[in-house]
Scaffold this motif. Structure first.
Motif, PDB file in Angstrom:
ATOM      1  N   ARG A 200       0.815  -1.213   0.000  1.00  0.00           N
ATOM      2  CA  ARG A 200       0.000   0.000   0.000  1.00  0.00           C
ATOM      3  C   ARG A 200       0.848   1.263   0.000  1.00  0.00           C
ATOM      4  N   HIS A 201       1.922   1.270   0.782  1.00  0.00           N
ATOM      5  CA  HIS A 201       2.697   2.495   0.951  1.00  0.00           C
ATOM      6  C   HIS A 201       3.904   2.591   0.035  1.00  0.00           C
ATOM      7  N   VAL A 202       4.511   1.455  -0.311  1.00  0.00           N
ATOM      8  CA  VAL A 202       5.765   1.480  -1.067  1.00  0.00           C
ATOM      9  C   VAL A 202       5.542   1.080  -2.523  1.00  0.00           C
ATOM     10  N   LEU A 203       5.055  -0.143  -2.735  1.00  0.00           N
ATOM     11  CA  LEU A 203       4.904  -0.632  -4.106  1.00  0.00           C
ATOM     12  C   LEU A 203       3.889   0.186  -4.892  1.00  0.00           C
ATOM     13  N   ALA A 204       2.836   0.633  -4.239  1.00  0.00           N
ATOM     14  CA  ALA A 204       1.798   1.386  -4.950  1.00  0.00           C
ATOM     15  C   ALA A 204       2.294   2.722  -5.471  1.00  0.00           C
ATOM     16  N   ALA A 205       3.362   3.244  -4.896  1.00  0.00           N
ATOM     17  CA  ALA A 205       3.890   4.526  -5.360  1.00  0.00           C
ATOM     18  C   ALA A 205       4.675   4.389  -6.653  1.00  0.00           C
ATOM     19  N   THR A 206       5.248   3.212  -6.924  1.00  0.00           N
ATOM     20  CA  THR A 206       6.063   3.019  -8.124  1.00  0.00           C
ATOM     21  C   THR A 206       5.412   2.082  -9.132  1.00  0.00           C
ATOM     22  N   HIS A 207       4.681   1.081  -8.650  1.00  0.00           N
ATOM     23  CA  HIS A 207       4.040   0.095  -9.517  1.00  0.00           C
ATOM     24  C   HIS A 207       2.610  -0.127  -9.008  1.00  0.00           C
ATOM     25  N   PRO A 208       1.723   0.848  -9.186  1.00  0.00           N
ATOM     26  CA  PRO A 208       0.383   0.733  -8.586  1.00  0.00           C
ATOM     27  C   PRO A 208      -0.417  -0.455  -9.086  1.00  0.00           C
ATOM     28  N   ASP A 209      -0.238  -0.826 -10.359  1.00  0.00           N
ATOM     29  CA  ASP A 209      -0.992  -1.971 -10.870  1.00  0.00           C
ATOM     30  C   ASP A 209      -0.517  -3.273 -10.239  1.00  0.00           C
ATOM     31  N   LEU A 210       0.806  -3.422 -10.052  1.00  0.00           N
ATOM     32  CA  LEU A 210       1.324  -4.615  -9.380  1.00  0.00           C
ATOM     33  C   LEU A 210       0.888  -4.635  -7.920  1.00  0.00           C
ATOM     34  N   ALA A 211       0.876  -3.478  -7.286  1.00  0.00           N
ATOM     35  CA  ALA A 211       0.437  -3.411  -5.888  1.00  0.00           C
ATOM     36  C   ALA A 211      -1.017  -3.830  -5.761  1.00  0.00           C
ATOM     37  N   LEU A 212      -1.849  -3.395  -6.700  1.00  0.00           N
ATOM     38  CA  LEU A 212      -3.271  -3.725  -6.626  1.00  0.00           C
ATOM     39  C   LEU A 212      -3.489  -5.229  -6.724  1.00  0.00           C
ATOM     40  N   THR A 213      -2.760  -5.896  -7.622  1.00  0.00           N
ATOM     41  CA  THR A 213      -2.894  -7.344  -7.758  1.00  0.00           C
ATOM     42  C   THR A 213      -2.534  -8.054  -6.462  1.00  0.00           C
TER      43      THR A 213
ATOM     44  N   GLY B  48      -8.283  -7.060   6.305  1.00  0.00           N
ATOM     45  CA  GLY B  48      -9.190  -5.933   6.110  1.00  0.00           C
ATOM     46  C   GLY B  48      -8.495  -4.716   5.537  1.00  0.00           C
ATOM     47  N   ALA B  49      -7.268  -4.450   5.998  1.00  0.00           N
ATOM     48  CA  ALA B  49      -6.529  -3.297   5.487  1.00  0.00           C
ATOM     49  C   ALA B  49      -6.219  -3.453   4.005  1.00  0.00           C
ATOM     50  N   ALA B  50      -6.040  -4.690   3.533  1.00  0.00           N
ATOM     51  CA  ALA B  50      -5.779  -4.922   2.112  1.00  0.00           C
ATOM     52  C   ALA B  50      -7.024  -4.611   1.293  1.00  0.00           C
ATOM     53  N   THR B  51      -8.183  -4.980   1.800  1.00  0.00           N
ATOM     54  CA  THR B  51      -9.431  -4.648   1.106  1.00  0.00           C
ATOM     55  C   THR B  51      -9.588  -3.140   0.994  1.00  0.00           C
ATOM     56  N   TYR B  52      -9.337  -2.454   2.094  1.00  0.00           N
ATOM     57  CA  TYR B  52      -9.415  -0.985   2.077  1.00  0.00           C
ATOM     58  C   TYR B  52      -8.437  -0.405   1.065  1.00  0.00           C
ATOM     59  N   ALA B  53      -7.200  -0.951   1.047  1.00  0.00           N
ATOM     60  CA  ALA B  53      -6.173  -0.424   0.151  1.00  0.00           C
ATOM     61  C   ALA B  53      -6.512  -0.681  -1.308  1.00  0.00           C
ATOM     62  N   VAL B  54      -7.064  -1.862  -1.617  1.00  0.00           N
ATOM     63  CA  VAL B  54      -7.484  -2.164  -2.989  1.00  0.00           C
ATOM     64  C   VAL B  54      -8.526  -1.153  -3.452  1.00  0.00           C
ATOM     65  N   LEU B  55      -9.508  -0.920  -2.615  1.00  0.00           N
ATOM     66  CA  LEU B  55     -10.561   0.033  -2.974  1.00  0.00           C
ATOM     67  C   LEU B  55     -10.006   1.445  -3.088  1.00  0.00           C
ATOM     68  N   GLU B  56      -9.112   1.793  -2.194  1.00  0.00           N
ATOM     69  CA  GLU B  56      -8.504   3.118  -2.202  1.00  0.00           C
ATOM     70  C   GLU B  56      -7.776   3.375  -3.516  1.00  0.00           C
ATOM     71  N   LEU B  57      -7.012   2.390  -3.976  1.00  0.00           N
ATOM     72  CA  LEU B  57      -6.295   2.528  -5.237  1.00  0.00           C
ATOM     73  C   LEU B  57      -7.255   2.606  -6.418  1.00  0.00           C
ATOM     74  N   ALA B  58      -8.205   1.673  -6.464  1.00  0.00           N
ATOM     75  CA  ALA B  58      -9.066   1.567  -7.636  1.00  0.00           C
ATOM     76  C   ALA B  58     -10.018   2.744  -7.768  1.00  0.00           C
ATOM     77  N   ARG B  59     -10.488   3.273  -6.647  1.00  0.00           N
ATOM     78  CA  ARG B  59     -11.447   4.378  -6.715  1.00  0.00           C
ATOM     79  C   ARG B  59     -10.839   5.669  -7.252  1.00  0.00           C
ATOM     80  N   SER B  60      -9.506   5.777  -7.174  1.00  0.00           N
ATOM     81  CA  SER B  60      -8.864   7.053  -7.480  1.00  0.00           C
ATOM     82  C   SER B  60      -8.330   7.149  -8.905  1.00  0.00           C
ATOM     83  N   ASP B  61      -8.361   6.034  -9.646  1.00  0.00           N
ATOM     84  CA  ASP B  61      -7.729   6.036 -10.960  1.00  0.00           C
ATOM     85  C   ASP B  61      -8.528   5.133 -11.890  1.00  0.00           C
ATOM     86  N   ARG B  62      -8.883   5.642 -13.062  1.00  0.00           N
ATOM     87  CA  ARG B  62      -9.744   4.886 -13.973  1.00  0.00           C
ATOM     88  C   ARG B  62      -9.079   3.591 -14.428  1.00  0.00           C
TER      89      ARG B  62
END
Length: 650
Positions: free
Chosen positions: A458-471, A483-497
């Motif tokens: 959520r904090h490191v990989l998502a900043a450089t490889h957001p698609d890999l982090a989401l997977t 639960g935090a992973a579910t929140y993070a998945v939604l957080e990433l996906a909601r912000s970028d088409r």
């Protein structure tokens, strides 16, 4: 990564020990890892910092001219040390416009890792450290990236080593630009000016700088400028540029020889242990360093002296003999600038039999009394740096797994920092990303390790490889129920088409959904109170189509009502309910259920914010008209205020 300053407690803002007995303080990964937003900001700041200090090498203008056109790929090459990566970064940074993402690509994408490139994206692919056995796969992946770049209008810069340049296919030769080393004196001068360090032109002609400026890699010249600044800031190395330079040049060039001579001259194992412990804990409280040295002696099975503690030289004399001092604040300092790093490197490189003992020592060293948050973070970072330098990335995982299980479960933050160091390493970053995927998608994880990997993604990989982090976050959420992973998945996906689309494709990969979890995730994804992309974006249509077709009315009715309520209070959402109609298509049964849901919402509100009857009626009427159009009915026959069908009142 910048090095944290040492901390002196003046006005305590955190836990301190104020009485007898043990005090257990648990820190979370967030205190060691920066947030994704902060990392993105820092990455942008770093690019600006680099651009201000960058001296353009010969031929870089050719690459700039080519990148001016959207959809272009540039292959950048040159000898090691000429600043290839800096040049590639500045090329992409200086492109016109701020739209699009700045993203570094990787070669290890699997079936779960979708590449989704948008127009104006700036893409960097570093192949300079590629091994011979990976060349064929790299060319195949490069073809995929080039095609995506050309199709979408993005820009791609690929860094090649001379070895890869010689094996370049003829059809790729037109994309090649070879840069040459800029003048070292110009690079140093630009860094010094940008850092506000006073110097004259004659200072750059000092004899001790001649060889370094003539042949050193650009990274060493940048490090020299930084070390000169540290010498000035320390106020321990004179007040003139000549003094700072005299202190800084050995730190960049020849401390290795000095350390080798010093270690060779130490005949007592206890002195070597104190030197190494001091290097690993440079800047830490003196008592912690002494305890660390004693632990190292025990771990290395060095004979413990049985003589009285009153016999032999005291600690002050031992420190002086090792050219270390105890500062007024009670912390360990080395007399020579940047010397501790050379000591660490020497022991890890030239004492291979000590490495296993150092891993065991490290497992206990983080528990040393007196170590604060900053000292533990610095110790973990230094350990990871040395482990990776000698090619032992598995040691990071060994400690991370140990620190997230059993009695060491409280060390999740330290474990997260270890894995983060692996992710950020130039050589082992791809390996670490692959290991995270294997553990998240296929492995058995302890709850704490699963949470730790979530924090890292959520904090490191998502900043450089957001698609890999989401997977990876998706697997941590669906397989390990974090639960935090579910929140993070939604957080990433909601912000970028594109990430929104990526998550939807992941849930329905292979033409089937993850039955319960997938639909729960989609319903949460559609929540208008958190959605950050345009509510009429085309990416939302297939999501709604899947939800409406895969769930019964009770499953999707609340989110339909929330969209209608959003349309009543937010002008940006006025046309959003039409997305639901579009998703239903011409399926009469679904359209009828949507109509009934809107009718119930219009009459009762079905929860949500309080709205006037007129507001609800206006939204419902527009939605009904869209349903009528979807069924091919003449809009002029519809009455906005009355049900059109006989079943509407049922």
């Amino acid at each position: 990564m910048s090095t944290p300053d040492s901390i002196r407690i003046i006005d305590a803002q955190g836990p301190i020990n104020n009485g007898p007995g043990d005090q257990n303080v648990h820190f979370h990964a967030g205190e060691f890892l920066r947030s994704r937003a902060e990392r993105l900001r820092i990455a942008a700041d770093d690019r600006r910092w680099l651009s201000q200090r960058f001296v353009r090498p010969r031929n870089l203008g050719q690459a700039s001219d080519r990148l001016a056109k959207p959809g272009v790929t540039v292959l950048l090459t040159g000898e090691a040390g000429v600043g290839r990566r800096a040049a590639a970064t500045v090329l992409l940074h200086e492109l016109d416009g701020d739209e699009g993402n700045f993203e570094e690509l990787s070669l290890e994408r699997g079936d779960d890792d979708r590449l989704d490139v948008g127009p104006d994206d700036r893409l960097l692919l570093d192949l300079s450290a590629l091994a011979m056995e990976d060349v064929r796969g790299a060319w195949e992946r490069l073809g995929v990236y080039r095609s995506a770049t050309e199709r979408t209008g993005a820009r791609l810069v690929v860094i090649l080593s001379p070895m890869l340049e010689r094996r370049l296919a003829p059809e790729l030769q037109p994309y090649l630009v070879r840069i040459e080393r800029p003048r070292g004196s110009a690079v140093l001068a630009r860094h010094l000016r940008s850092d506000g360090l006073p110097f004259g032109s004659e200072d750059l002609e000092r004899p001790e700088l001649k060889d370094l400026l003539a042949s050193a890699p650009m990274r060493d010249i940048a490090r020299l400028a930084r070390t000169i600044g540290e010498a000035r800031a320390s106020r321990r190395h004179g007040t003139a540029f000549a003094d700072w330079c005299t202190a800084a040049v050995p730190a960049v060039t020849n401390w290795a020889d000095e350390v080798a001579q010093q270690v060779d001259g130490l005949t007592e194992g206890r002195d070597r242990a104190l030197l190494l412990a001091g290097a690993m804990l440079d800047g830490a409280p003196m008592d912690a360093v002494v305890a660390a040295a004693e632990g190292l002696i025990r771990q290395a099975r060095h004979p413990v002296e049985s003589q009285s503690a009153l016999v032999g030289p005291d600690l002050l004399m031992r420190l002086r003999a090792l050219q270390m001092t105890r500062s007024q604040g009670g912390r360990l300092d080395f007399d020579r600038l940047a010397y501790s790093g050379a000591v660490r490197t020497h022991f890890w490189t030239y004492f291979p039999g000590l490495r296993d003992h150092l891993v065991e020592w490290m497992a206990d060293a983080v528990h040393l009394p007196g170590l604060g948050l900053a000292e533990r973070r610095e110790l973990v970072t230094r350990f990871a740096e040395q482990v990776l330098a000698v090619g032992r990335p598995d040691d990071l995982w060994e400690l991370a797994e140990r620190w997230t299980s059993g009695a060491d479960g409280a060390l999740s933050a330290e474990a997260a920092l270890l894995i983060a160091q692996g992710l950020e390493h130039e050589k082992y970053g791809a390996t670490t990303r692959k290991q995270i995927y294997q553990r998240a998608a296929l492995g058995q994880l302890t709850p704490r390790l699963a949470e730790t990997l979530t924090d890292v993604c959520r904090h490191v990989l998502a900043a450089t490889h957001p698609d890999l982090a989401l997977t990876r976050l998706y697997h941590l959420s669906s397989r390990h129920h974090v639960g935090a992973a579910t929140y993070a998945v939604l957080e990433l996906a909601r912000s970028d088409r594109r990430l929104f689309r990526h998550l939807f494709e992941r849930i329905f990969s292979g033409g089937r959904s993850e039955p319960k979890f997938g639909y729960r995730l989609l319903i949460a994804l559609l929540d208008p109170s958190h959605l950050r992309i345009e509510p009429t974006a085309p990416e939302l249509v297939p999501v709604w189509r899947s939800v409406l077709a895969g769930l019964d009315r009770a499953g999707w009715e609340p989110v339909v009502c929330s969209w209608l309520a959003a349309a009543a209070v937010d002008p940006a959402w006025e046309r959003a309910p039409g997305v639901m109609t579009q998703a239903a298509g011409r399926r009469t049964g679904l359209l009828n259920q949507l109509y009934l849901t809107a009718l119930a919402w219009q009459r009762t509100g079905l929860g949500g914010p309080p709205l006037s009857d007129a507001s609800r009626l206006a939204v419902a009427a527009r939605f009904w008209r869209s349903i009528d159009r979807a069924q091919g009915m003449d809009e002029n026959l519809c009455n906005d205020n009355q049900p059109t069908y006989s079943w509407e009142a049922s």
